[in-house]
Design a protein around this motif. Structure first.
Motif, PDB file in Angstrom:
ATOM      1  N   ARG A 138      30.520  77.954  31.583  1.00 39.44           N
ATOM      2  CA  ARG A 138      29.626  76.813  31.823  1.00 39.44           C
ATOM      3  C   ARG A 138      28.594  77.169  32.897  1.00 39.44           C
ATOM      4  O   ARG A 138      27.395  76.875  32.743  1.00 39.44           O
ATOM      5  N   GLU A 141      27.505  75.846  26.608  1.00 38.10           N
ATOM      6  CA  GLU A 141      28.103  74.552  26.302  1.00 38.10           C
ATOM      7  C   GLU A 141      29.573  74.840  25.966  1.00 38.10           C
ATOM      8  O   GLU A 141      29.854  75.681  25.120  1.00 38.10           O
ATOM      9  N   THR A 146      22.189  79.152  17.534  1.00 35.08           N
ATOM     10  CA  THR A 146      23.439  78.728  18.135  1.00 35.08           C
ATOM     11  C   THR A 146      24.533  79.715  17.762  1.00 35.08           C
ATOM     12  O   THR A 146      24.745  79.999  16.583  1.00 35.08           O
ATOM     13  N   ARG A 205      21.441  79.560  22.117  1.00 41.19           N
ATOM     14  CA  ARG A 205      22.317  78.461  22.528  1.00 41.19           C
ATOM     15  C   ARG A 205      23.767  78.935  22.393  1.00 41.19           C
ATOM     16  O   ARG A 205      24.373  78.841  21.333  1.00 41.19           O
ATOM     17  N   SER A 233      22.015  83.055  26.978  1.00 38.83           N
ATOM     18  CA  SER A 233      21.325  81.870  27.493  1.00 38.83           C
ATOM     19  C   SER A 233      19.963  82.249  28.059  1.00 38.83           C
ATOM     20  O   SER A 233      18.956  81.569  27.814  1.00 38.83           O
ATOM     21  N   VAL A 246      29.643  71.843  16.023  1.00 43.04           N
ATOM     22  CA  VAL A 246      28.628  72.671  16.679  1.00 43.04           C
ATOM     23  C   VAL A 246      27.567  73.158  15.703  1.00 43.04           C
ATOM     24  O   VAL A 246      26.408  73.330  16.056  1.00 43.04           O
ATOM     25  N   VAL A 304      27.678  78.637  22.717  1.00 45.51           N
ATOM     26  CA  VAL A 304      28.709  77.614  22.816  1.00 45.51           C
ATOM     27  C   VAL A 304      30.048  78.338  22.869  1.00 45.51           C
ATOM     28  O   VAL A 304      30.278  79.282  22.114  1.00 45.51           O
ATOM     29  N   HIS A 323      33.469  73.691  24.849  1.00 47.54           N
ATOM     30  CA  HIS A 323      34.321  72.717  24.173  1.00 47.54           C
ATOM     31  C   HIS A 323      35.767  73.183  24.267  1.00 47.54           C
ATOM     32  O   HIS A 323      36.051  74.377  24.172  1.00 47.54           O
TER      33      HIS A 323
END
Length: 385
Positions: free
Chosen positions: A47, A52, A2, A31, A26, A80, A33, A54
């Motif tokens: 996105r 992901e 991540t 992952r 990706s 996260v 974010v 936030h």
């Protein structure tokens, strides 16, 4: 793995760089974010690219809200739980490093130094911060060797990595292999006023309308250029905080085209793409224009020389903050259509051999693997110092 990309600003080149990284990461099974403020283009684009997303509320400029922004970044880190933090630009670098303080591997990417962007007390404070906060960055990632050298010369004693910007060569390319036909096709599809459909050369400047990009310098140079090339036309593509001021001071005959979701038709329509920036790390617009087969004229700021084909510096670089030099350089180029065609052909080849975004994103992911002590995939080439 991540990776948290903490980002402010949310438009322009930074947003495009982050979106390219997210898309590649990706696809590679990471992952990604993204924490960023609402608005702008980044959240939706990231996105769609597989991130992901936030909400992290942060103003673009420094101010009394930094403590709140750093606290929000710390809460996002706890939520996260990333293996690595990648903070983009000055504000995210400030809040992100305050939040993490070395608790996890951290990459800080300035995207042009904040102390180059401001002067006086604010600039001095920005430089003091960068010298101090470098202790909380496992790597300071620069997009050009000139950007790294500027930081080093200013006394930022970092563990450096240099990975040059790249562009999507499948996206930015000519539609027709004949440059004349390609320009005609692009112009036919644009909402150009009648006065812009004549035979005079078309100069295009793409960028956020703000002090950094130097459109005011171009407008000051334009009347002098028209004395040499009376039929020249100028289109400013973009929007930003300086839009109204620039419109009030613009000479007649300048087209304010507004923001464009897709800048490719404007780049392809141009005889010459100009970017008179006051500061950069390595601007994306010249790379995109060259990938479309168009010559560029840029100010000699960080990353500019490294982005140009060998030998183009003599004709295609001008001193920053010098409208007279800009007008003279424009005049020399615009009266030589054959030279412009040759420069455009060389620029296209240069971009396609040296600035593929896949090389950039592979190198960044390779840097992550290095910091986390994991073996890198064999196809990843790291460009670092």
């Amino acid at each position: 793995m991540t990776v948290l990309h903490l980002v402010q600003p949310v438009e322009g080149g930074v947003a495009r760089v982050v979106t390219d990284l997210v898309r590649a990461q990706s696809a590679a099974g990471l992952r990604p974010v993204v924490g960023c403020p609402p608005g702008g283009q980044l959240a939706e684009a990231a996105r769609a690219a597989g991130a992901e997303v936030h909400t992290w509320r942060a103003a673009r400029s420094p101010g009394p809200g930094v403590a709140v922004e750093a606290g929000a970044a710390a809460r996002l880190l706890r939520k996260v739980r990333p293996a690595l933090l990648h903070a983009h630009s000055a504000k995210a670098g400030l809040a992100g490093r305050l939040a993490a303080r070395g608790a996890l591997p951290t990459v800080f990417q300035p995207h042009a130094w904040s102390f180059d962007a401001v002067g006086g007390t604010t600039g001095a404070l920005a430089l003091r911060w960068e010298r101090f906060a470098v202790r909380w960055a496992d790597r300071v990632l620069c997009v050009s060797e000139a950007e790294r050298l500027a930081g080093e010369t200013a006394g930022v004693h970092a563990r450096w990595a240099v990975i040059r910007n790249g562009v999507d060569l499948g996206h930015f390319r000519p539609v027709d292999p004949d440059p004349v036909q390609d320009k005609a096709l692009a112009r036919a599809g644009l909402p150009l006023p009648t006065a812009f459909r004549g035979d005079g050369p078309l100069v295009v400047c793409v960028g956020r309308l703000c002090q950094q990009k130097g459109q005011d310098l171009l407008l000051r140079a334009w009347p002098e250029l028209l004395a040499t090339v009376p039929g020249a036309r100028l289109a400013l593509v973009g929007d930003g905080p300086d839009a109204e001021r620039l419109r009030r001071t613009a000479p007649s005959g300048v087209l304010f085209a507004g923001a464009a979701a897709d800048t490719r038709p404007w780049l392809r329509a141009a005889d010459l793409v100009v970017l008179p920036s006051r500061w950069e790390g390595m601007a994306l617009v010249p790379l995109e224009a060259m990938a479309c087969g168009r010559p560029v004229l840029v100010s000699d700021v960080s990353g500019a020389r490294e982005s140009l084909p060998p030998g183009h510096g003599r004709l295609c670089l001008v001193p920053p903050e010098d409208p007279t030099a800009l007008a003279k350089a424009l005049g020399r180029l615009l009266v030589e259509p054959r030279l412009l065609a040759e420069l455009g052909e060389q620029a296209g080849l240069h971009a396609r051999t040296g600035f593929d975004v896949r090389r950039t994103t592979d190198a960044v992911t390779g840097l992550y693997h290095e910091l986390l002590g994991r073996p890198r995939p064999l196809n990843q080439e790291r460009i670092s110092r």
